[in-house]
Design a protein around this motif. Sequence first.
Motif, PDB file in Angstrom:
ATOM      1  N   ILE A   1      49.034  28.775  37.755  1.00 10.85           N
ATOM      2  CA  ILE A   1      48.081  28.565  38.850  1.00 10.85           C
ATOM      3  C   ILE A   1      46.756  29.250  38.541  1.00 10.85           C
ATOM      4  CG2 ILE A   1      47.611  29.122  41.272  1.00 10.85           C
ATOM      5  CD1 ILE A   1      50.647  28.669  41.741  1.00 10.85           C
ATOM      6  N   ALA A   2      46.826  30.457  37.999  1.00 10.70           N
ATOM      7  CA  ALA A   2      45.599  31.168  37.628  1.00 10.70           C
ATOM      8  C   ALA A   2      44.832  30.390  36.558  1.00 10.70           C
ATOM      9  CB  ALA A   2      45.928  32.579  37.138  1.00 10.70           C
ATOM     10  N   ALA A   3      45.545  29.796  35.605  1.00 12.19           N
ATOM     11  CA  ALA A   3      44.886  29.019  34.553  1.00 12.19           C
ATOM     12  C   ALA A   3      44.191  27.796  35.128  1.00 12.19           C
ATOM     13  CB  ALA A   3      45.908  28.603  33.496  1.00 12.19           C
ATOM     14  N   VAL A   4      44.836  27.110  36.048  1.00 16.84           N
ATOM     15  CA  VAL A   4      44.230  25.928  36.671  1.00 16.84           C
ATOM     16  C   VAL A   4      42.960  26.318  37.421  1.00 16.84           C
ATOM     17  CG1 VAL A   4      44.537  24.196  38.487  1.00 16.84           C
ATOM     18  CG2 VAL A   4      46.342  24.584  36.811  1.00 16.84           C
ATOM     19  N   PHE A   5      43.006  27.400  38.186  1.00 12.30           N
ATOM     20  CA  PHE A   5      41.828  27.834  38.925  1.00 12.30           C
ATOM     21  C   PHE A   5      40.719  28.315  37.988  1.00 12.30           C
ATOM     22  CE2 PHE A   5      44.466  27.624  42.658  1.00 12.30           C
ATOM     23  CZ  PHE A   5      43.562  27.356  43.667  1.00 12.30           C
ATOM     24  N   THR A   6      41.080  28.958  36.884  1.00  6.62           N
ATOM     25  CA  THR A   6      40.084  29.426  35.922  1.00  6.62           C
ATOM     26  C   THR A   6      39.349  28.261  35.280  1.00  6.62           C
ATOM     27  OG1 THR A   6      41.384  31.425  35.488  1.00  6.62           O
ATOM     28  CG2 THR A   6      39.756  30.788  33.827  1.00  6.62           C
ATOM     29  N   VAL A   7      40.102  27.276  34.841  1.00  8.03           N
ATOM     30  CA  VAL A   7      39.474  26.107  34.210  1.00  8.03           C
ATOM     31  C   VAL A   7      38.595  25.371  35.227  1.00  8.03           C
ATOM     32  CG1 VAL A   7      39.942  23.843  33.184  1.00  8.03           C
ATOM     33  CG2 VAL A   7      41.225  25.843  32.432  1.00  8.03           C
ATOM     34  N   HIS A   8      39.101  25.196  36.426  1.00  7.66           N
ATOM     35  CA  HIS A   8      38.311  24.512  37.451  1.00  7.66           C
ATOM     36  C   HIS A   8      37.030  25.275  37.753  1.00  7.66           C
ATOM     37  CE1 HIS A   8      37.200  23.149  41.536  1.00  7.66           C
ATOM     38  NE2 HIS A   8      37.560  21.983  41.047  1.00  7.66           N
ATOM     39  N   GLY A   9      37.111  26.586  37.855  1.00  9.17           N
ATOM     40  CA  GLY A   9      35.929  27.403  38.110  1.00  9.17           C
ATOM     41  C   GLY A   9      34.912  27.319  36.983  1.00  9.17           C
ATOM     42  N   ALA A  10      35.394  27.313  35.745  1.00  6.84           N
ATOM     43  CA  ALA A  10      34.490  27.212  34.601  1.00  6.84           C
ATOM     44  C   ALA A  10      33.780  25.863  34.582  1.00  6.84           C
ATOM     45  CB  ALA A  10      35.260  27.424  33.304  1.00  6.84           C
ATOM     46  N   VAL A  11      34.503  24.807  34.863  1.00  2.00           N
ATOM     47  CA  VAL A  11      33.896  23.466  34.872  1.00  2.00           C
ATOM     48  C   VAL A  11      32.886  23.353  36.012  1.00  2.00           C
ATOM     49  CG1 VAL A  11      34.387  21.019  35.264  1.00  2.00           C
ATOM     50  CG2 VAL A  11      35.821  22.347  33.712  1.00  2.00           C
TER      51      VAL A  11
ATOM     52  N   TYR B   1      64.172  31.661  42.834  1.00  2.00           N
ATOM     53  CA  TYR B   1      63.538  31.671  41.525  1.00  2.00           C
ATOM     54  C   TYR B   1      63.644  33.061  40.904  1.00  2.00           C
ATOM     55  CZ  TYR B   1      61.507  27.258  42.995  1.00  2.00           C
ATOM     56  OH  TYR B   1      61.342  25.973  43.421  1.00  2.00           O
ATOM     57  N   SER B   2      63.760  33.091  39.589  1.00  2.00           N
ATOM     58  CA  SER B   2      63.811  34.370  38.887  1.00  2.00           C
ATOM     59  C   SER B   2      62.408  34.963  38.818  1.00  2.00           C
ATOM     60  CB  SER B   2      64.366  34.183  37.477  1.00  2.00           C
ATOM     61  OG  SER B   2      63.435  33.477  36.680  1.00  2.00           O
ATOM     62  N   LYS B   3      62.337  36.246  38.490  1.00  2.00           N
ATOM     63  CA  LYS B   3      61.036  36.906  38.366  1.00  2.00           C
ATOM     64  C   LYS B   3      60.211  36.254  37.255  1.00  2.00           C
ATOM     65  CE  LYS B   3      62.330  41.389  40.181  1.00  2.00           C
ATOM     66  NZ  LYS B   3      62.396  42.831  39.935  1.00  2.00           N
ATOM     67  N   GLU B   4      60.861  35.823  36.194  1.00  2.00           N
ATOM     68  CA  GLU B   4      60.162  35.169  35.084  1.00  2.00           C
ATOM     69  C   GLU B   4      59.569  33.836  35.520  1.00  2.00           C
ATOM     70  OE1 GLU B   4      58.389  34.639  31.546  1.00  2.00           O
ATOM     71  OE2 GLU B   4      59.396  36.455  32.208  1.00  2.00           O
ATOM     72  N   GLN B   5      60.295  33.067  36.318  1.00  2.00           N
ATOM     73  CA  GLN B   5      59.778  31.787  36.810  1.00  2.00           C
ATOM     74  C   GLN B   5      58.577  31.998  37.722  1.00  2.00           C
ATOM     75  OE1 GLN B   5      63.557  30.434  38.417  1.00  2.00           O
ATOM     76  NE2 GLN B   5      63.465  28.636  37.075  1.00  2.00           N
ATOM     77  N   VAL B   6      58.648  33.015  38.568  1.00  2.00           N
ATOM     78  CA  VAL B   6      57.537  33.318  39.471  1.00  2.00           C
ATOM     79  C   VAL B   6      56.320  33.752  38.668  1.00  2.00           C
ATOM     80  CG1 VAL B   6      56.737  34.871  41.302  1.00  2.00           C
ATOM     81  CG2 VAL B   6      59.027  33.870  41.423  1.00  2.00           C
ATOM     82  N   LYS B   7      56.532  34.575  37.655  1.00  2.00           N
ATOM     83  CA  LYS B   7      55.431  35.033  36.812  1.00  2.00           C
ATOM     84  C   LYS B   7      54.774  33.865  36.083  1.00  2.00           C
ATOM     85  CE  LYS B   7      54.396  38.207  33.033  1.00  2.00           C
ATOM     86  NZ  LYS B   7      54.936  39.177  32.094  1.00  2.00           N
TER      87      LYS B   7
END
Length: 89
Positions: A22-32, A10-16
């Motif tokens: 993943i951070a967005a999914v965990f943030t939304v889950h934590g907020a809910v 994977y390219s660095k952009e794909q990894v980023k």
Amino acid sequence: MRDDPTVTVYSKEQVKRARIAIAAVFTVHGAVTGSFATRVPWIQDHAGVSAGQLGLALAFPAIGASIAMPLAGRISHRFGARTALRGLL
């Protein structure tokens, strides 16, 4: 290793992008989850359940997660992380 057709590079952009997703999914889950936790007393009052009934109801998501997590790992391995995340979310 790069000559191995089973290894995906994977390219660095794909990894980023993947890390941000993943951070967005965990943030939304934590907020809910946090929002729900603050409303538990209100839910108990309005549902008219005892502390024992509420405790039992709150135990079932943990039991379900304990059963589902090994299954989610198998699905992720079989179909890939992106497809598994979309389907299991």
